[in-house]
Design a protein around this motif. Structure first.
Motif, PDB file in Angstrom:
ATOM      1  N   GLU A   1     -19.248  58.904  62.018  1.00 23.20           N
ATOM      2  CA  GLU A   1     -19.115  59.967  63.020  1.00 23.20           C
ATOM      3  C   GLU A   1     -17.724  60.006  63.633  1.00 23.20           C
ATOM      4  O   GLU A   1     -17.444  60.852  64.485  1.00 23.20           O
ATOM      5  CB  GLU A   1     -20.153  59.750  64.129  1.00 23.20           C
ATOM      6  N   GLN A   2     -16.830  59.099  63.198  1.00 23.85           N
ATOM      7  CA  GLN A   2     -15.501  58.977  63.803  1.00 23.85           C
ATOM      8  C   GLN A   2     -14.405  59.420  62.841  1.00 23.85           C
ATOM      9  O   GLN A   2     -14.579  59.436  61.625  1.00 23.85           O
ATOM     10  CB  GLN A   2     -15.230  57.511  64.191  1.00 23.85           C
ATOM     11  N   GLU A   3     -13.260  59.756  63.446  1.00 28.79           N
ATOM     12  CA  GLU A   3     -12.007  59.786  62.688  1.00 28.79           C
ATOM     13  C   GLU A   3     -11.605  58.332  62.501  1.00 28.79           C
ATOM     14  O   GLU A   3     -11.595  57.558  63.466  1.00 28.79           O
ATOM     15  CB  GLU A   3     -10.925  60.540  63.455  1.00 28.79           C
ATOM     16  N   LEU A   4     -11.259  57.928  61.279  1.00 27.89           N
ATOM     17  CA  LEU A   4     -11.015  56.528  60.990  1.00 27.89           C
ATOM     18  C   LEU A   4      -9.558  56.255  60.625  1.00 27.89           C
ATOM     19  O   LEU A   4      -8.818  57.162  60.238  1.00 27.89           O
ATOM     20  CB  LEU A   4     -11.926  56.052  59.852  1.00 27.89           C
ATOM     21  N   ILE A   5      -9.210  55.002  60.741  1.00 25.58           N
ATOM     22  CA  ILE A   5      -7.918  54.523  60.297  1.00 25.58           C
ATOM     23  C   ILE A   5      -8.182  53.345  59.359  1.00 25.58           C
ATOM     24  O   ILE A   5      -9.046  52.512  59.625  1.00 25.58           O
ATOM     25  CB  ILE A   5      -7.045  54.109  61.502  1.00 25.58           C
ATOM     26  N   LEU A   6      -7.473  53.327  58.238  1.00 28.67           N
ATOM     27  CA  LEU A   6      -7.657  52.289  57.234  1.00 28.67           C
ATOM     28  C   LEU A   6      -6.334  51.557  57.060  1.00 28.67           C
ATOM     29  O   LEU A   6      -5.321  52.169  56.721  1.00 28.67           O
ATOM     30  CB  LEU A   6      -8.115  52.917  55.912  1.00 28.67           C
ATOM     31  N   VAL A   7      -6.337  50.259  57.333  1.00 26.23           N
ATOM     32  CA  VAL A   7      -5.109  49.467  57.297  1.00 26.23           C
ATOM     33  C   VAL A   7      -5.226  48.375  56.231  1.00 26.23           C
ATOM     34  O   VAL A   7      -5.986  47.412  56.396  1.00 26.23           O
ATOM     35  CB  VAL A   7      -4.819  48.814  58.663  1.00 26.23           C
ATOM     36  N   PRO A   8      -4.495  48.492  55.109  1.00 24.39           N
ATOM     37  CA  PRO A   8      -4.488  47.423  54.109  1.00 24.39           C
ATOM     38  C   PRO A   8      -3.507  46.323  54.501  1.00 24.39           C
ATOM     39  O   PRO A   8      -2.445  46.586  55.055  1.00 24.39           O
ATOM     40  CB  PRO A   8      -4.023  48.138  52.839  1.00 24.39           C
ATOM     41  N   PHE A   9      -3.884  45.066  54.239  1.00 28.08           N
ATOM     42  CA  PHE A   9      -2.984  43.954  54.552  1.00 28.08           C
ATOM     43  C   PHE A   9      -3.315  42.761  53.667  1.00 28.08           C
ATOM     44  O   PHE A   9      -4.344  42.745  52.974  1.00 28.08           O
ATOM     45  CB  PHE A   9      -3.079  43.577  56.043  1.00 28.08           C
ATOM     46  N   PHE A  10      -2.432  41.787  53.669  1.00 26.65           N
ATOM     47  CA  PHE A  10      -2.678  40.522  52.988  1.00 26.65           C
ATOM     48  C   PHE A  10      -3.076  39.487  54.040  1.00 26.65           C
ATOM     49  O   PHE A  10      -2.380  39.318  55.043  1.00 26.65           O
ATOM     50  CB  PHE A  10      -1.418  40.039  52.254  1.00 26.65           C
ATOM     51  N   ALA A  11      -4.176  38.793  53.811  1.00 32.90           N
ATOM     52  CA  ALA A  11      -4.604  37.714  54.696  1.00 32.90           C
ATOM     53  C   ALA A  11      -4.056  36.399  54.168  1.00 32.90           C
ATOM     54  O   ALA A  11      -4.390  35.994  53.058  1.00 32.90           O
ATOM     55  CB  ALA A  11      -6.127  37.656  54.760  1.00 32.90           C
ATOM     56  N   GLY A  12      -3.172  35.763  54.952  1.00 30.98           N
ATOM     57  CA  GLY A  12      -2.654  34.453  54.576  1.00 30.98           C
ATOM     58  C   GLY A  12      -1.286  34.443  53.945  1.00 30.98           C
ATOM     59  O   GLY A  12      -0.651  33.395  53.880  1.00 30.98           O
ATOM     60  N   GLY A  13      -0.784  35.589  53.488  1.00 23.87           N
ATOM     61  CA  GLY A  13       0.551  35.598  52.902  1.00 23.87           C
ATOM     62  C   GLY A  13       0.620  36.437  51.646  1.00 23.87           C
ATOM     63  O   GLY A  13      -0.387  36.721  51.001  1.00 23.87           O
ATOM     64  N   LEU A  14       1.834  36.825  51.286  1.00 24.90           N
ATOM     65  CA  LEU A  14       2.025  37.680  50.124  1.00 24.90           C
ATOM     66  C   LEU A  14       1.862  36.910  48.818  1.00 24.90           C
ATOM     67  O   LEU A  14       1.438  37.472  47.805  1.00 24.90           O
ATOM     68  CB  LEU A  14       3.415  38.328  50.180  1.00 24.90           C
ATOM     69  N   GLU A  15       2.214  35.623  48.832  1.00 23.71           N
ATOM     70  CA  GLU A  15       2.188  34.850  47.592  1.00 23.71           C
ATOM     71  C   GLU A  15       0.834  34.217  47.328  1.00 23.71           C
ATOM     72  O   GLU A  15       0.306  34.297  46.209  1.00 23.71           O
ATOM     73  CB  GLU A  15       3.268  33.764  47.632  1.00 23.71           C
TER      74      GLU A  15
END
Length: 624
Positions: free
Chosen positions: A119-133
């Motif tokens: 029912e909401q306008e949403l925001i989707l945030v991709p990220f790495f948990a713990g580091g890029l490597e």
């Protein structure tokens, strides 16, 4: 609407995105800041939700010259609730299960949460948990009007502009769903984060808007879960590389419960206006004791709160190797009460090169948010948990990549102690610990005196295994084994114990760890002469030092061995030591279960049987 072609989601997430009012995938933190403020033309934005005919105003976000200042309408929401984690799956855990706490299956609330999000306008945030490597793909799905939360997460974690992602498919291993109104409708106003460790996806349902339990510690819980599967640990620690005036280098990592001095280990020594260093003040006579250090060590920060000890990083140095598990730091600034206290952070936060997120700090639209102007709670006192989310890239001299740890310290918040009012505040400025005893401190993990980071608790309590117990969804005994094996495999890493706030009848703040840091670094490779080590009167404190000289000046023995203080004495010390022992025996006994390693059982039994420091050394031999 942005393309999802680079993502691979579960069917539930695809269904959620297809059924919602719309969603946006931000590409920059600047874009997130504008969303947090309600648009480029807005200087103030109320984060509110209407449910069951009632409007709940959760927070106010205002535009300052140096970023977005967020203030919650309730004192309770201005710090983390240590008991907010609930487990909804059937995997082994020491945490409360949703079905036991609420006498219902979580699947119904899970589906209702998805219904509300649709029912909401949403925001989707991709990220790495713990580091890029060595980290893992992750995603936050939140209502767009809570963009400040998403902005904070993007500052803490390794935020990814999906258009710049060069990998194959971005397939999250963990998803955070943010649904703030459920705090009121289902949980009596409490902060609750429900964790569900699915085979395909680790799901986290955040039913509150303070980022500590989910955007930060919730991600930590996920990393601990991955470590359980792969036999490694993300430690609750800060770390700093010190370069002495003679250009010797040493790395100290500092563990401990929230409020145990992790962030402060990376700060410069706080000085008086005339440049002197106040070691401590006697609470009885009010006499102050000072020290002068002409040229302190140069600090190169490594980590602030979480560090990965991934197996791929370990080498043949016989030292523990760590790397920061975060891309930004959730820095508490309660110890910066006025301008000039901490020039480095004051400069960065007052004139940042990019907008920051300030929490529990007084922000006026169009003004500069100042980190020494803390939000006032309803009792008229400054909020004890003012925060700024500071990206690592803004910190001068930051160390990127893995480092070898020379000294592993553990911090404890200690209350004042005197013969008339004895407490566990009997720690001296610096204690040298045998490895077996250092492991026991990580089992006991005292949260300590007057913790500013969480809601109030009575007396001395434990933060749980490794001081990360509140964030751990699995079994504590497994991590007791992990930490013991980690210590055994790094025999060249030394172990010390450092108090903060009080030493006996002296108020010292965080000065013990700043001075211990200077002393250890100047010794070279953390070596201690045996004739300088004296068994502490309490066996739980390993060795204390007979003398400490920094820059040609001796530290008074009263700061090294509190029983020598007239206000404490032998009787006061021994009473406090008995309190500490009772606490230790209570906390460590719960680990003495069949799944604990045989060596771990021996160490615990040594403590229960009042073993001495030499007994601990026999269990895990070491050289100081």
């Amino acid at each position: 609407m942005s393309s999802l072609s680079k993502f691979s989601f579960t069917r539930d997430i695809y269904d959620l995105l297809a059924g919602c009012k719309g969603y946006k995938i931000p590409k920059t933190r600047d874009e997130l800041v504008e969303m947090a403020l309600g648009g480029s033309d807005s200087n103030s934005f109320d984060v509110s939700y209407e449910t069951d005919g009632k409007l709940y105003k959760e927070a106010v976000v205002v535009r300052c010259k140096n970023g977005a200042a967020v203030n919650y309408t309730e004192d309770y929401m201005r710090r983390r609730d240590p008991d907010c984690l609930i487990v909804a799956d059937e995997l082994p855990t020491d945490k409360p299960r949703f079905k036991d706490e609420y006498k219902a299956d979580f699947s119904d609330l899970r589906q209702d949460t998805f219904r509300w999000l649709k029912e909401q306008e949403l925001i989707l945030v991709p990220f790495f948990a713990g580091g890029l490597e060595h980290g893992y793909h992750a995603v936050l799905i939140a209502p767009a009007n809570a963009a400040f939360f998403a902005c904070g997460l993007a500052g803490l974690q390794f935020f990814m502009n999906i258009d710049e992602y060069q990998g194959e498919t971005f397939k999250p291993k963990v998803a955070i769903y943010l649904a703030p109104p459920y705090r009121h409708t289902h949980f009596n106003g409490k902060q609750i984060v429900v964790h569900s460790r699915g085979e395909e996806l680790y799901e986290m349902f955040s039913y509150n808007l303070y980022p500590g339990p989910s955007a930060k510690k919730g991600v930590y819980g996920f990393l601990l879960d991955m470590g359980e599967k792969e036999n490694w640990v993300t430690v609750h620690t800060s770390a700093v590389k010190l370069i002495t005036p003679y250009e010797n280098e040493i790395v100290i990592m500092h563990e401990g419960a929230s409020g145990g001095g992790k962030s402060e280990m990376g700060e410069q020594i706080h000085r008086e206006p005339d440049g002197k260093i106040l070691i401590g003040q006697n609470l009885n006579t009010m006499e102050k004791f000072y020290l002068t250090i002409g040229e302190p060590c140069e600090l190169r920060p490594v980590a602030d709160d979480m560090a990965m000890c991934h197996p791929a990083m370990q080498n043949d140095s016989r030292k523990l190797v760590i790397q920061d598990a975060e891309d930004g730091w959730f820095i508490r600034v309660d110890n910066i009460p006025e301008y000039g206290t901490e020039p480095l952070y004051e400069k960065i936060c007052t004139h940042p090169s990019e907008p920051l997120v300030f929490i529990n700090l007084q922000g006026v639209p169009g003004s500069t948010c100042l980190i020494w102007e803390h939000t006032i709670d309803s009792d008229g006192k400054p909020c004890p948990n003012p925060r700024v989310i500071l990206p690592r890239r803004l910190i001068p001299g930051i160390v990127n990549g893995p480092v070898e740890v020379d000294v592993r310290s553990f911090g404890v918040r200690t209350p004042p102690c005197s013969s008339g009012r004895p407490t566990y505040g009997i720690l001296g400025m610096l204690h040298i610990l045998p490895p077996a005893l250092a492991w026991l401190w990580r089992l006991a993990a005292p949260r300590g005196h007057n913790n500013p980071s969480i809601i109030e608790t009575e007396g001395m309590t434990s933060e749980g295994i490794g001081s990360y117990g509140p964030f751990l969804t699995g079994k504590w005994v497994m991590h007791a084994n992990f930490l013991l094996e980690q210590i055994i495999r790094a025999p060249a890493t030394r172990h010390v114990l450092i108090p903060n706030q009080h030493i006996g009848s002296y108020r010292v703040g965080f000065m013990p760890q700043w001075l211990a840091r200077e002393y250890i670094a100047r010794r070279g490779n953390a070596q201690f002469r045996p004739d300088h080590l004296v068994p502490a009167r309490s066996d739980l404190l390993g060795y204390c030092l007979d003398s400490v000289k920094i820059d040609g000046q001796y530290i008074r023995k009263a700061f090294l061995q509190p029983e020598t203080q007239a206000e404490v004495g032998i009787e006061g010390y021994d009473t406090g030591a008995a309190m500490l022992r009772d606490f230790f025996v209570k906390e460590i006994s719960q680990y003495n279960v069949p799944d604990l390693s045989p060596l771990g059982k021996e160490i615990i039994e040594c403590c229960i049987n009042k073993g001495g420091v030499e007994d601990y050394l026999k269990l895990i031999p070491t050289r100081f």
